[in-house]
Design a protein around this motif. Sequence first.
Motif, PDB file in Angstrom:
ATOM      1  N   ASN B  86     -18.068   0.621  30.913  1.00 44.48           N
ATOM      2  CA  ASN B  86     -18.570   0.467  32.286  1.00 44.48           C
ATOM      3  C   ASN B  86     -18.231   1.714  33.111  1.00 44.48           C
ATOM      4  N   GLU B 109     -27.857  -9.385  23.178  1.00 46.36           N
ATOM      5  CA  GLU B 109     -27.255  -9.973  24.380  1.00 46.36           C
ATOM      6  C   GLU B 109     -25.930 -10.672  24.022  1.00 46.36           C
ATOM      7  N   ASN B 112     -23.237  -8.152  23.247  1.00 51.93           N
ATOM      8  CA  ASN B 112     -22.798  -7.409  24.428  1.00 51.93           C
ATOM      9  C   ASN B 112     -21.860  -8.276  25.278  1.00 51.93           C
ATOM     10  N   ARG B 113     -22.201  -9.541  25.403  1.00 52.45           N
ATOM     11  CA  ARG B 113     -21.337 -10.442  26.188  1.00 52.45           C
ATOM     12  C   ARG B 113     -19.973 -10.587  25.521  1.00 52.45           C
ATOM     13  N   ARG B 117     -18.297  -8.276  27.798  1.00 49.60           N
ATOM     14  CA  ARG B 117     -18.241  -9.382  28.745  1.00 49.60           C
ATOM     15  C   ARG B 117     -19.266  -9.332  29.866  1.00 49.60           C
ATOM     16  N   ARG B 118     -20.426  -8.828  29.562  1.00 52.79           N
ATOM     17  CA  ARG B 118     -21.531  -8.954  30.509  1.00 52.79           C
ATOM     18  C   ARG B 118     -22.856  -8.776  29.770  1.00 52.79           C
ATOM     19  N   GLY B 119     -23.926  -9.028  30.503  1.00 53.98           N
ATOM     20  CA  GLY B 119     -25.248  -8.966  29.894  1.00 53.98           C
ATOM     21  C   GLY B 119     -25.708  -7.535  29.685  1.00 53.98           C
ATOM     22  N   ASP B 121     -28.484  -6.157  30.655  1.00 50.30           N
ATOM     23  CA  ASP B 121     -29.040  -5.555  31.876  1.00 50.30           C
ATOM     24  C   ASP B 121     -27.939  -5.065  32.811  1.00 50.30           C
ATOM     25  N   GLU B 122     -26.845  -5.815  32.876  1.00 52.51           N
ATOM     26  CA  GLU B 122     -25.714  -5.357  33.693  1.00 52.51           C
ATOM     27  C   GLU B 122     -25.135  -4.070  33.131  1.00 52.51           C
ATOM     28  N   SER B 123     -25.017  -4.012  31.807  1.00 52.53           N
ATOM     29  CA  SER B 123     -24.518  -2.787  31.177  1.00 52.53           C
ATOM     30  C   SER B 123     -25.434  -1.612  31.498  1.00 52.53           C
ATOM     31  N   ASP B 126     -25.013  -0.337  35.052  1.00 54.34           N
ATOM     32  CA  ASP B 126     -23.824   0.501  35.175  1.00 54.34           C
ATOM     33  C   ASP B 126     -24.027   1.856  34.492  1.00 54.34           C
TER      34      ASP B 126
END
Lengths: 310, 310
Positions: B86, B109, B112-113, B117-119, B121-123, B126
Motif C-alpha cells: 500500500n 480478489e 488479494n484480500r 487485506r483489501r480488494g 480495486d482498493e489496491s 492505492d
Amino acid sequence: MTSLNPPARVDVVEVAPRDGFQSIQAPLPTQDKQRCIQALVDAGVTRLEIGSFVSPRAIPQMADTGELVAAFAERPELRLSALVPNLKGAELALDHGIREVVYVVSVSEAHNRSNVRRGVDESLEDLGRVIARLRESEGTRLRLDLGTSFDCPFDGTVSWQQVDRVLDKALTLVGELPVEVAMCDTTGRASPYQVADHFTRLRERHARPGLEWAFHGHDTFGMGVANALFAIHHGATAVDTACAGLGGCPFAPGATGNTATEDLLYALQGGGVVTGIDLPRLLAAADLIADLPGGQTASHLRTVPRERVS
Amino acid sequence: MTSLNPPARVDVVEVAPRDGFQSIQAPLPTQDKQRCIQALVDAGVTRLEIGSFVSPRAIPQMADTGELVAAFAERPELRLSALVPNLKGAELALDHGIREVVYVVSVSEAHNRSNVRRGVDESLEDLGRVIARLRESEGTRLRLDLGTSFDCPFDGTVSWQQVDRVLDKALTLVGELPVEVAMCDTTGRASPYQVADHFTRLRERHARPGLEWAFHGHDTFGMGVANALFAIHHGATAVDTACAGLGGCPFAPGATGNTATEDLLYALQGGGVVTGIDLPRLLAAADLIADLPGGQTASHLRTVPRERVS
C-alpha cells in the motif's frame, strides 16, 4: 522471440519397471511388480520398458522380466520393450515375446564398461548381430539407448561430437531399419540448453525417414521436466520417465530417480498435449509404487494435495 | 521446430530475504539475515528483494527490513527492492532509502484480500497514489507484482484475461512511467505452456518502451525451472528465485518455496547465459540459508556432490 507451441502428442515411455525396479536392492515379488504395471496400464500407459534381459547375477531384480512379459504380452494395445546389453539379451527378449528391443550402449567408454562390462566397440559389434537378428524377426522394433549422452559419472561432461561418433557407427549398422534413438541423461546432470544443442546437432546430421528421437532423463539436478520439454521442442517424440520418480542407476554414483512421469504429464497436460495417460489414475499407480519397500522416489506432484492436480 | 537459443543475459532477482525469510515463523536475528544477504552479495547477486514494508503485526519477520536496507543501501552495485502492499509501505520504503518499490496486487480478489487485506480495486487505487509519489522521487523504479497470475489457492486456475483486466487498469495508472511487470505463480501450480501463453498474450496487448517483464515462481509442482525458462523464452528478462529454495507463502496454503536460485542458475549457466552470479559461491550462501532454524528449503542442486556442480 520463439513461441513454444505444444506438440500435438508425445509418447511417454514408462521405465519404472526397468530403471525404477532395478534400483531396489531387496527382491521384489513378481506379483507386486505385476500389480504396479497393471496400475500403470490402467492409467493409460501403453509404452512400457518392462524390464531387462541381463545376467541375473549382475542385476537379480530383473531375473523375472520374462514372467512379466508373459503376463502382459497378449495385450495388443501395449508396446512393451525390454532393455538388452548384448546379443544374448536380445535373443532372450525375442524368445520371450518382446517385439521392441532396447539396445543400450554408453557414449562414454568408462560408463559402458561399468554398465555392461565391455568396451563401446564391443557393444557396437554386438549391435550389428542384434540388428541381423531383428531383420529376421518380422514386426520387431529397435530402440537404441545412448547412455551418458550428456555426462558420465566418471569422465564428466560429454560433448555432442562424442555422441556423434558412437551414433554414427551405430546408424551405419542400423542401415535403413526404422529405429528410435534415445539420448540418455544417465546422471541427470544435463542442462536444458545442452539437451537442445545435442538434439539440434545430431538431428541435423542424421535426419532420415524412419529415424525417431527420444530423451531419457533423471531429475537429480532439478532439470528433469525442463530437459524433457527442451528435448521435445528439439525433435524428441518420446520421453522416458518413471512413475513416482522411482529409481536411479546402480552404476552411476549419485544419480537419483528418473524424472517422475506425473511431473512431466502435468507439464504436458497444461499444453493440451495428448499422451493417452490419465493423471489421477497415474498418481494412484505412483502411490502403489511409492509403497514398494526399499524404493526411493522423487515426485513433486505426489507432494501436493490431490485435488489441486487437474 | 523452434530452436531455443539461450538469451545473452537474464536478471536473477533474489527473493530469499523477503519471500524466504517471511516463511519462517520464529524470529530471525537481523544479524543472521544480514550475514545471509552478505553471502548472496558476495556470490554476485545484485538484484535483491530485501524485505517488505508491511504491518509488523501482519508479518513480524519483516519488521527489521529498514535496518537491512540501511546495511546495504550504500552499495552502488546493488539494486535493492522492497515489497509494499500500500501507499504507507511505499512511503516507508522510500524514506528508508529503497529506490525500487515492488507493489503487490493479486489478480484474484480472494487472494488479494487474504494477502493484503483489501480488494483488488482498493489496491489499484492505492497504486495510483504510489505512482504519484514515485513521480516526485527521482531515480526510483516501480515493479508491479501480479500475484496469482496463473492460479489462486482459493479460486483455482486464473486465465490470462483475468490477469489482463487487472494489468490493464494498473498500466493506465502507470502511464508512461518505466515499469517491470512480474506475473507471479504464487502457488507453483502454473505449467510451462500456461506461462508461455500468458506472456505471449499479455505482451502482445501491452508491449511498449519502458515496460519490462518478469516471472516469479515456486517449485511446488516441480515446474519451477521449466516455467522460468518458458517465461524467459516468451519475453521475461528477470526471474525471481530464492537461494536454497527457502520459502513459501504463509497465505497460500500448500505452497512451498520459490524455485531455488541455484537450480535456475545451473540451467542458465548450461546455455552460457550471463547472470553475474557465481554458482559455487551461491551454493555457499545456500548452505548458510539452509542452516537457518525453522526454514524450509527445497533445492535440487544442494543434494548433488558439490564437485559435480560446474
